[in-house]
Scaffold this active site. Structure first.
Site, PDB file in Angstrom:
ATOM      1  N   ARG A 119       0.796  -1.221   0.000  1.00 23.62           N
ATOM      2  CA  ARG A 119       0.000   0.000   0.000  1.00 23.62           C
ATOM      3  C   ARG A 119       0.838   1.285   0.000  1.00 23.62           C
ATOM      4  NH1 ARG A 119      -3.019   1.670   3.618  1.00 23.62           N
ATOM      5  NH2 ARG A 119      -4.658   2.582   2.314  1.00 23.62           N
ATOM      6  N   CYS A 135      14.737  -3.248  -5.241  1.00 18.18           N
ATOM      7  CA  CYS A 135      15.440  -2.344  -6.159  1.00 18.18           C
ATOM      8  C   CYS A 135      14.450  -1.355  -6.776  1.00 18.18           C
ATOM      9  CB  CYS A 135      16.146  -3.147  -7.246  1.00 18.18           C
ATOM     10  SG  CYS A 135      17.452  -4.202  -6.616  1.00 18.18           S
TER      11      CYS A 135
END
Length: 408
Positions: free
Chosen positions: A300, A332
């Protein structure tokens, strides 16, 4: 200040972080409040399975009078798995494959059509449902929030299409009707929910009069919010129930439809916690606290931004405000952040952070980007902890890979 409602120290000695913990008593408290607030009418809560699709949770809710709101084949199977059937299942799906409709029909579920274009094919290839409804998306809505502008919504039908769709139902010999709308998401504003509910009630009255039909149920959707921030006040569910009762008594004199809701967040959201350990503290342009959870465990904040999708964070055994930190994971991706410029106590390597209010749309939105593995789920039943989902392993991650043979 938000605090976890039980001790997790013993669990931390046995279970590696990150993991989810849910408070069973808290979940049941939310269910009972909702049911009490609507006890003036024939009412049923259909829990939004997408919020927390775990069989233990669904069975717990089933045993306390709830059905399920499903939107996929897997969610239908989960409902079947815990013994739900027939009109305890409400199937509302968008862009729906026929095989999913077929499963819903076999289970005897209430079929809620997102598009009236699905109706002729359903009747021709599957059959005539005993009870059916259509998802209504009004042209104007109040406080649409995350769901967005109704005119740009991929969900539901405008009023004119509803007339056409219910006429299709009549022509096909369907005699039991419902209507559904999901207009808002995560609001604490009672007036907004009340106004949107009135919009639905008005539509029901107009359709009923025009087509000479009576509606068996009105599903006013979910979207009841929870106080993610400590300064926010909990939704006054009893006042909301009172407001909707007044509307109901005004609009429905000659027939009395049932009222359904399909909340997920309101039921389980405040009662879930993501437990994570501090791995590293990085001093750069800012102070970054790296934890072993990441966006693959809780999407979220990364999806909506950590300020819009705020989750309160506490440090186990520590209080106060020492400095501002960014709480980040190891993906990443630069949006892999749980909090930005969050004032917290002095954090050190090895500290345990508790991310609050993750009991809905938390674990269920997890994914495996960067090869990250989904965490375990536990529930505290007032006596002890039960594992209700184990942690994924690398074996799970690689289990779907085949040898590269040509597939025809």
């Amino acid at each position: 200040m938000k605090k976890i409602s039980f001790s997790i120290e013993e669990l931390l000695k046995k279970i590696p972080t990150p993991f989810y913990v849910y408070d069973q008593n808290g979940i049941m408290g939310s269910v009972k409040k909702l049911q009490k607030a609507f006890s003036w009418v024939d009412f049923k809560e259909f829990f939004a399975v997408k919020a927390l699709p775990n069989p233990y949770i669904l069975k717990l809710l089933k045993d306390n009078g709830c059905g399920t709101d499903c939107s996929s084949l897997a969610e239908l199977y989960l409902s079947d798995m815990v013994g739900l059937e027939n009109e305890d299942i409400l199937f509302t799906s968008n862009n729906t494959p026929l095989e999913e409709y077929q499963k819903a029909y076999e289970l005897g579920a209430i079929i809620n059509f997102d598009d009236i274009g699905h109706i002729p094919e359903f009747i021709e290839k599957i059959g005539i449902p005993k009870i059916a409804s259509i998802r209504y998306t009004p042209e104007k809505a109040y406080g649409s929030g995350i769901i967005g502008n109704p005119l740009e919504s991929k969900f539901g039908m405008p009023f004119e299409k509803l007339i056409e769709g219910y006429q299709m139902f009549k022509d096909a010999g369907i005699k039991r009707y419902g209507i559904h709308a999901m207009i808002i998401s995560n609001t604490l504003d009672i007036d907004i929910i009340t106004k949107n509910t009135e919009t639905i009630f008005k539509a029901v009255r107009k359709i009923s009069k025009k087509l000479s039909i009576e509606f068996e149920f009105i599903d006013i959707g979910g979207g009841f919010g929870i106080p993610y921030r400590p300064e926010e006040k909990e939704l006054d569910i009893y006042l909301l129930g009172k407001n909707i009762k007044e509307l109901y008594e005004y609009y429905f004199v000659d027939f009395k439809p049932k009222i359904f809701t399909e909340n997920g967040r309101y039921i389980t959201g405040p009662h879930g916690y993501l437990i994570t350990k501090v791995l590293h503290i990085k001093e750069s342009y800012k102070t970054y606290v790296g934890v072993d959870a990441n966006m693959a465990n809780l999407m979220r904040p990364g999806l909506y931004g950590p300020k819009n999708a705020y989750h309160h964070i506490t440090v186990l055994g520590k209080e106060g405000k020492y400095k501002k930190y960014d709480i980040v994971g190891s993906l990443c991706e630069n949006n892999d952040k749980f909090a930005v410029d969050r004032e917290l106590p002095k954090i050190e390597k090895g500290d345990i952070l508790i991310i609050h209010d993750v009991g809905a749309h938390g674990h269920s939105m997890g994914f495996n980007y960067n090869g990250k593995l989904r965490s375990a789920e536990f529930i505290y039943d007032g006596i002890g902890f039960k594992m209700i989902r184990r942690q994924e392993t690398l074996k799970d991650y690689f289990s779907t890979i085949e040898g590269g043979d040509i597939y025809v």
